[in-house]
Design a protein around this motif. Sequence first.
Motif, short mmCIF file in Angstrom:
data_model
loop_
_atom_site.label_atom_id
_atom_site.label_comp_id
_atom_site.label_asym_id
_atom_site.label_seq_id
_atom_site.Cartn_x
_atom_site.Cartn_y
_atom_site.Cartn_z
N HIS A 94 0.84 -1.16 -0.04
CA HIS A 94 -0.01 0.01 -0.04
C HIS A 94 0.81 1.19 -0.08
CE1 HIS A 94 1.15 -0.54 4.10
NE2 HIS A 94 0.87 0.79 4.44
N HIS A 95 0.20 2.37 -0.09
CA HIS A 95 0.90 3.79 -0.19
C HIS A 95 0.19 4.48 1.03
CE1 HIS A 95 3.76 2.31 -3.45
NE2 HIS A 95 2.57 1.88 -3.75
N HIS A 96 0.90 5.92 1.04
CA HIS A 96 0.23 6.69 1.84
C HIS A 96 -0.34 8.23 1.48
CE1 HIS A 96 2.70 3.82 4.09
NE2 HIS A 96 1.39 3.77 5.06
N LEU A 97 -1.18 8.58 2.17
CA LEU A 97 -1.48 10.10 2.06
C LEU A 97 -1.08 10.60 3.52
CD1 LEU A 97 -5.11 9.60 0.22
CD2 LEU A 97 -2.93 10.66 -0.93
N ILE A 98 -0.40 11.75 3.43
CA ILE A 98 0.15 12.17 4.72
C ILE A 98 -0.26 13.83 4.99
CG2 ILE A 98 1.97 12.53 6.21
CD1 ILE A 98 3.43 10.05 4.69
N CYS A 99 -1.07 14.05 5.84
CA CYS A 99 -1.31 15.32 6.22
C CYS A 99 0.10 16.16 6.78
CB CYS A 99 -2.33 15.37 7.44
SG CYS A 99 -2.83 17.11 7.77
#
Length: 154
Positions: A94-99
Amino acid sequence: MSESITTEEMLRKMSTGGLRVTEQRKSLAQLFAEASGYLTPKDVYESMRQKYPGVSFDTVYRNLRILSEMGVLEQFYFLEGGLKFKANCQHHHHHHLICTQCEKTFSMDFCPMTHLGEGPEGFQISGHRFEIYGTCKECRENPAPEEEERERHD
């Protein structure tokens, strides 16, 4: 948001990966399992030093790298915050969206590598990372006081 693996899962990964499970590594696993966000190498060192006063920064950093390579920890490079680590959050690719404001991480099961094709002729890809940085809905709706000030001056 994503769920992190447990202390027991981290220790099992260490053991099956051929790494000796020492008391310090058990403490590292517990630290990351209980952490609510990302930890810098300095954060980890300061925490470990409380329990193990003789531990060196180099030892802590080396273990962070080893655990990251084994898939026990995930590492991220924040533009202004530098390198940070957290417990691996899932058991599949998986991959990420990071705030960038609150550092919340959202999993993204879509992998852009499927659209990139192969690399240059003769290049063998052994791995990849893909992270998207931005601002989550909560942080956009409730900006920090310094963000509101910056927006007024822009």
